[in-house]
Design a protein around this motif. Structure first.
Motif: not given
Ligand code: SAM
Length: 344
Positions: A24, A26, A245, A247, A265, A271, A274-276, A288, A325
């Protein structure tokens, strides 16, 4: 799946991208600018004895800007300012004005509860803020007070109008959906958003409330919301997913009047895309919302360490990111810190 994601995305960082063990890349940083807030939503903050960080622990604008410059060289392209309530931080437009000038940063957004927006929308627009998300869970003053434990619905509505007048486009409204509480808000909120040219998004309630009362039975799922919206407005058409990415899963209305987003979520974790990353108000880097670990950027920022050492800290944080998560697993342990302390 993950390696495919890596090759498909445009890898153009100057000093090594932030790629985790699962491929992934970010691109996205959420920056919490304060843990303080002017309302007390039960799904986020405790009502009593809220422990705010002392002001000298909170990163200065200079420190935030330096951090953003470092991560922009590592491929971060989008910044979202959040909190707490970002508009209670004095002169937040000055921070926006600094961040829009950072090379590499393409998009700066802000998430607000809207209470102080009528006073600040014009200044934020002038400072160069690109996008706004405004939280609005209900159009009923009674339910607003039940949720936020403060009065203020009209101020939020005025804030939304002011943001539109200031020229913000593509404004999103975010509602946390809670079973046995906000079912009756879904249709009026969607109707309101469609009439005003806003995009309504519903977020499933996550176990991040300060009072730690969350229960799975309180989650009003995205699929149920979709059924309720379709019953009232007709079929929803899945919208093309330009950014994997993001949400929200977006849907367009068949009559062409608007779009809604469902952020699920809990029932449909996202997830894998996810690029956060997150920077908390006191300068901890998190990979996360549900991470149990943090990386202390403030210590490096304040101890005269080099940009490369700070970059290395961020790389370690990304390297340690878990595959998901785990809310749905038996081993799930919720973080001690609540949403307002993390930066939602
Ligand atoms: N004060 C700002 C606001 O209200 O938008 C920014 C911070 S707030 C923590 C960011 C978003 O997180 C809001 O849309 C809020 O509704 C959402 N949020 C807070 N606690 C949540 C929870 N336990 N589950 C899901 N969303 C939550």
């Amino acid at each position: 799946m993950y390696s495919a994601a890596l090759t498909e995305r445009n890898v153009d960082c100057q000093t090594g991208c932030l790629v985790d063990r699962f491929g992934r890349v970010h691109r996205n940083l959420r920056v919490s600018v304060t843990d303080r807030c002017n309302i007390r939503c039960f799904y986020c903050m405790p009502l009593e004895n809220v422990q705010f960080r002392p002001r000298d622990e909170i990163l200065s604008f200079e420190e935030i800007e330096r951090f953003v410059r470092i991560v922009a060289r590592l491929g971060i392209r989008k910044i979202r300012l959040t909190g707490g309530e970002p508009l209670v931080r004095q002169d937040i437009d000055r921070l926006v004005g600094r961040l829009v000038q950072v090379p590499g940063v393409e998009d700066i957004a802000l998430t607000t509860n809207g209470i102080l927006l009528s006073e600040q929308a014009g200044r934020l627009k002038q400072a160069g803020l690109h996008r706004l998300n405004i939280s609005l869970d209900t159009l009923s003053e009674e339910r607003f007070e039940k949720i936020s434990r403060r009065a203020g619905l009209q101020r939020v509505l005025d804030g939304i109008a002011a943001a539109q007048e200031a020229g913000f486009e593509r404004i999103r409204l975010n509602a946390v959906a809670i079973r046995h509480l906000t079912e009756d808000d879904i249709v009026p909120l969607v109707d309101f958003a469609r009439r005003r040219g806003l995009e309504m998004r519903f977020i499933e309630f996550m176990p991040l409330d300060g009072e730690q009362h969350w229960q799975g039975t309180q989650v009003l799922s995205g699929s149920e919301i979709r059924s309720r919206v379709e019953a009232a407005f007709g079929p929803l058409i899945p919208a093309p997913r330009k950014d994997p990415s993001q949400p929200a899963v977006d849907f367009d209305f068949a009559d062409g009047r608007g779009r809604i987003g469902l952020i699920n979520p809990v029932t449909e974790p996202f997830c894998g895309d996810c690029d956060r990353l997150r920077l908390t108000a006191e300068g901890q880097v998190r990979n996360c919302l549900f991470s149990l670990e943090e990386w202390d950027a403030r210590a490096l920022l304040r101890n005269g360490e080099s940009n490369e050492q700070i970059a290395e800290l961020v790389r370690s944080c990304v390297e340690a990111k878990r595959v998901g998560h785990g809310i749905d697993s038996d081993q799930f342990v919720r973080p001690e810190r609540a949403m307002y302390q993390l930066g939602g």
